[in-house]
Design a protein around this motif. Structure first.
Motif, PDB file in Angstrom:
ATOM      1  N   ASP A  60       0.821  -1.220   0.000  1.00 45.17           N
ATOM      2  CA  ASP A  60       0.000   0.000   0.000  1.00 45.17           C
ATOM      3  C   ASP A  60       0.850   1.263   0.000  1.00 45.17           C
ATOM      4  O   ASP A  60       0.485   2.280   0.583  1.00 45.17           O
ATOM      5  CB  ASP A  60      -0.949   0.030   1.204  1.00 45.17           C
ATOM      6  CG  ASP A  60      -1.985  -1.076   1.138  1.00 45.17           C
ATOM      7  OD1 ASP A  60      -2.453  -1.386   0.026  1.00 45.17           O
ATOM      8  OD2 ASP A  60      -2.329  -1.638   2.200  1.00 45.17           O
ATOM      9  N   TYR A 103       6.315 -15.622  10.972  1.00 45.39           N
ATOM     10  CA  TYR A 103       5.068 -16.311  11.277  1.00 45.39           C
ATOM     11  C   TYR A 103       5.157 -17.719  10.696  1.00 45.39           C
ATOM     12  O   TYR A 103       5.625 -17.895   9.574  1.00 45.39           O
ATOM     13  CB  TYR A 103       3.881 -15.554  10.671  1.00 45.39           C
ATOM     14  CG  TYR A 103       2.572 -16.278  10.809  1.00 45.39           C
ATOM     15  CD1 TYR A 103       1.941 -16.382  12.040  1.00 45.39           C
ATOM     16  CD2 TYR A 103       1.966 -16.862   9.704  1.00 45.39           C
ATOM     17  CE1 TYR A 103       0.736 -17.052  12.171  1.00 45.39           C
ATOM     18  CE2 TYR A 103       0.764 -17.532   9.826  1.00 45.39           C
ATOM     19  CZ  TYR A 103       0.152 -17.632  11.060  1.00 45.39           C
ATOM     20  OH  TYR A 103      -1.038 -18.298  11.193  1.00 45.39           O
ATOM     21  N   GLN A 113       6.335 -11.004   8.351  1.00 46.86           N
ATOM     22  CA  GLN A 113       5.204 -10.093   8.516  1.00 46.86           C
ATOM     23  C   GLN A 113       5.688  -8.795   9.149  1.00 46.86           C
ATOM     24  O   GLN A 113       6.634  -8.792   9.934  1.00 46.86           O
ATOM     25  CB  GLN A 113       4.099 -10.727   9.347  1.00 46.86           C
ATOM     26  CG  GLN A 113       4.494 -11.123  10.739  1.00 46.86           C
ATOM     27  CD  GLN A 113       3.380 -11.877  11.454  1.00 46.86           C
ATOM     28  OE1 GLN A 113       2.353 -12.220  10.880  1.00 46.86           O
ATOM     29  NE2 GLN A 113       3.569 -12.135  12.734  1.00 46.86           N
ATOM     30  N   LYS A 115       4.271  -4.453  10.123  1.00 46.97           N
ATOM     31  CA  LYS A 115       3.281  -3.381  10.111  1.00 46.97           C
ATOM     32  C   LYS A 115       4.027  -2.063  10.262  1.00 46.97           C
ATOM     33  O   LYS A 115       5.137  -2.018  10.811  1.00 46.97           O
ATOM     34  CB  LYS A 115       2.244  -3.549  11.218  1.00 46.97           C
ATOM     35  CG  LYS A 115       2.816  -3.499  12.623  1.00 46.97           C
ATOM     36  CD  LYS A 115       1.735  -3.729  13.653  1.00 46.97           C
ATOM     37  CE  LYS A 115       2.333  -3.802  15.042  1.00 46.97           C
ATOM     38  NZ  LYS A 115       1.324  -4.071  16.046  1.00 46.97           N
ATOM     39  N   SER A 123       1.438   1.156  16.291  1.00 47.35           N
ATOM     40  CA  SER A 123       0.923   0.916  14.952  1.00 47.35           C
ATOM     41  C   SER A 123       0.308   2.189  14.372  1.00 47.35           C
ATOM     42  O   SER A 123      -0.414   2.912  15.057  1.00 47.35           O
ATOM     43  CB  SER A 123      -0.135  -0.186  14.988  1.00 47.35           C
ATOM     44  OG  SER A 123      -0.671  -0.393  13.703  1.00 47.35           O
ATOM     45  N   ASP A 125      -1.743   2.067  11.852  1.00 53.19           N
ATOM     46  CA  ASP A 125      -3.064   1.671  11.365  1.00 53.19           C
ATOM     47  C   ASP A 125      -3.963   1.425  12.570  1.00 53.19           C
ATOM     48  O   ASP A 125      -3.628   0.615  13.444  1.00 53.19           O
ATOM     49  CB  ASP A 125      -2.931   0.401  10.515  1.00 53.19           C
ATOM     50  CG  ASP A 125      -4.253  -0.097   9.972  1.00 53.19           C
ATOM     51  OD1 ASP A 125      -5.273   0.603  10.098  1.00 53.19           O
ATOM     52  OD2 ASP A 125      -4.267  -1.211   9.418  1.00 53.19           O
ATOM     53  N   ALA A 127      -6.576  -0.242  12.810  1.00 51.17           N
ATOM     54  CA  ALA A 127      -7.019  -1.634  12.877  1.00 51.17           C
ATOM     55  C   ALA A 127      -5.862  -2.579  13.208  1.00 51.17           C
ATOM     56  O   ALA A 127      -6.061  -3.781  13.325  1.00 51.17           O
ATOM     57  CB  ALA A 127      -7.663  -2.045  11.560  1.00 51.17           C
ATOM     58  N   ASN A 128      -4.645  -2.027  13.337  1.00 50.53           N
ATOM     59  CA  ASN A 128      -3.459  -2.808  13.679  1.00 50.53           C
ATOM     60  C   ASN A 128      -3.188  -3.927  12.668  1.00 50.53           C
ATOM     61  O   ASN A 128      -2.816  -5.034  13.031  1.00 50.53           O
ATOM     62  CB  ASN A 128      -3.583  -3.379  15.096  1.00 50.53           C
ATOM     63  CG  ASN A 128      -2.232  -3.691  15.708  1.00 50.53           C
ATOM     64  OD1 ASN A 128      -1.225  -3.113  15.326  1.00 50.53           O
ATOM     65  ND2 ASN A 128      -2.218  -4.610  16.651  1.00 50.53           N
ATOM     66  N   THR A 129      -3.412  -3.644  11.392  1.00 56.14           N
ATOM     67  CA  THR A 129      -3.169  -4.635  10.347  1.00 56.14           C
ATOM     68  C   THR A 129      -1.762  -4.451   9.796  1.00 56.14           C
ATOM     69  O   THR A 129      -1.094  -3.461  10.068  1.00 56.14           O
ATOM     70  CB  THR A 129      -4.172  -4.503   9.192  1.00 56.14           C
ATOM     71  OG1 THR A 129      -4.069  -3.193   8.636  1.00 56.14           O
ATOM     72  CG2 THR A 129      -5.587  -4.757   9.659  1.00 56.14           C
ATOM     73  N   GLY A 130      -1.330  -5.413   8.996  1.00 54.55           N
ATOM     74  CA  GLY A 130       0.003  -5.352   8.421  1.00 54.55           C
ATOM     75  C   GLY A 130       0.073  -6.186   7.159  1.00 54.55           C
ATOM     76  O   GLY A 130      -0.942  -6.412   6.498  1.00 54.55           O
ATOM     77  N   TYR A 131       1.264  -6.665   6.848  1.00 52.02           N
ATOM     78  CA  TYR A 131       1.526  -7.367   5.599  1.00 52.02           C
ATOM     79  C   TYR A 131       2.270  -8.657   5.898  1.00 52.02           C
ATOM     80  O   TYR A 131       3.091  -8.710   6.815  1.00 52.02           O
ATOM     81  CB  TYR A 131       2.351  -6.479   4.662  1.00 52.02           C
ATOM     82  CG  TYR A 131       1.689  -5.142   4.471  1.00 52.02           C
ATOM     83  CD1 TYR A 131       0.730  -4.960   3.491  1.00 52.02           C
ATOM     84  CD2 TYR A 131       1.989  -4.075   5.310  1.00 52.02           C
ATOM     85  CE1 TYR A 131       0.091  -3.742   3.349  1.00 52.02           C
ATOM     86  CE2 TYR A 131       1.354  -2.854   5.173  1.00 52.02           C
ATOM     87  CZ  TYR A 131       0.408  -2.699   4.187  1.00 52.02           C
ATOM     88  OH  TYR A 131      -0.232  -1.496   4.048  1.00 52.02           O
ATOM     89  N   ARG A 132       1.995  -9.685   5.109  1.00 57.12           N
ATOM     90  CA  ARG A 132       2.636 -10.986   5.298  1.00 57.12           C
ATOM     91  C   ARG A 132       3.050 -11.525   3.939  1.00 57.12           C
ATOM     92  O   ARG A 132       2.267 -11.489   2.990  1.00 57.12           O
ATOM     93  CB  ARG A 132       1.662 -11.941   5.974  1.00 57.12           C
ATOM     94  CG  ARG A 132       2.289 -13.209   6.456  1.00 57.12           C
ATOM     95  CD  ARG A 132       1.294 -14.064   7.207  1.00 57.12           C
ATOM     96  NE  ARG A 132       1.072 -13.510   8.543  1.00 57.12           N
ATOM     97  CZ  ARG A 132       0.059 -13.848   9.313  1.00 57.12           C
ATOM     98  NH1 ARG A 132      -0.829 -14.725   8.908  1.00 57.12           N
ATOM     99  NH2 ARG A 132      -0.076 -13.313  10.499  1.00 57.12           N
TER     100      ARG A 132
END
Length: 171
Positions: A60, A103, A113, A115, A123, A125, A127-132
Motif C-alpha cells: 500500500d 510467522y 510479517q 506493520k 501501529s 493503522d 485496525a493494527n493490520t500489516g503485511y505478510r
C-alpha cells in the motif's frame, strides 16, 4: 490370560509408535530472527504468473519498481526496523519504520510479517493490520520473499530478492 493381553497391548503400542515416527516428515529448521540482523537491499524484482504485463502496488505504498534499491534495516532483539525507498523519476523517496516478525502458518513454511509503526513503536493503522509474505529462501546473505498480489483480478507473485549490505542496524 492377563500376560497374553498385556503382551498384545504392548505390541500394539510399540507398532503404532514406530509407524508414526517413520511416516512423519521432519520439521523444517526454525528460522532465527538473528539471520536478518543488519541492513539489506532489494536487488531484484521478478514476477511469477501467467505471461503478460504486471503492475504491482506493494505494501500500500508504491509501485514495485520503486522498491528496487530500497534499504531495509532489521533489528532482531525487538523486531523493530525500517525501510527506505530511494526515489527516482516516478518514485517518491520515503522512509517507513516497521515492526516485524516471522510467522509459522503450520505447513512447514515461514512468512515475514510487518506493520508500519511510529517512532514509539505504535501501529500507524487503527485496525493494527500489516503485511505478510512467504519466505522462499533465507541465508545469512540473501533472502527471497514472495509477495502474493493481483492486478485486474489476476493473481500473481512478486519475488523480491534481498542482499545483505552490512551488519549496521541504525534506525
Amino acid at each position: 490370560m492377563k500376560k497374553v493381553l498385556f503382551f498384545i497391548f504392548a505390541l500394539v503400542i510399540i507398532s503404532c509408535s514406530s509407524s508414526s515416527s517413520t511416516t512423519s516428515a521432519p520439521k523444517a529448521e526454525k528460522l532465527s530472527k538473528k539471520t536478518l540482523k543488519g541492513t539489506w537491499e532489494i536487488t531484484d524484482i521478478r514476477f511469477v504468473g501467467d505471461k503478460g504485463l504486471y503492475k504491482a502496488f506493494l505494501f500500500d505504498l508504491a509501485d514495485s519498481p520503486c522498491f528496487k534499491g530500497s534499504q531495509w534495516v532489521f533489528i532482531p532483539n525487538n523486531g523493530s526496523g525500517k525501510f527506505s525507498l530511494p526515489g527516482g523519476s516516478s518514485c517518491e523517496a520515503v522512509t517507513n519504520r516497521i515492526h516485524w516478525s516471522f510467522y509459522e502458518p503450520g505447513d512447514a513454511t515461514y512468512q515475514f510479517q510487518f506493520k508500519y509503526v511510529d517512532e514509539k513503536g505504535k501501529s500507524l493503522d487503527g485496525a493494527n493490520t500489516g503485511y505478510r509474505s512467504n519466505i522462499d529462501e533465507l541465508t545469512p546473505n540473501s533472502m527471497i520473499m514472495r509477495v502474493a498480489t493481483t492486478y485486474e483480478g489476476n493473481p500473481f507473485d512478486v519475488l523480491l530478492t534481498y542482499t545483505k549490505v552490512s551488519e549496521d542496524i541504525t534506525l
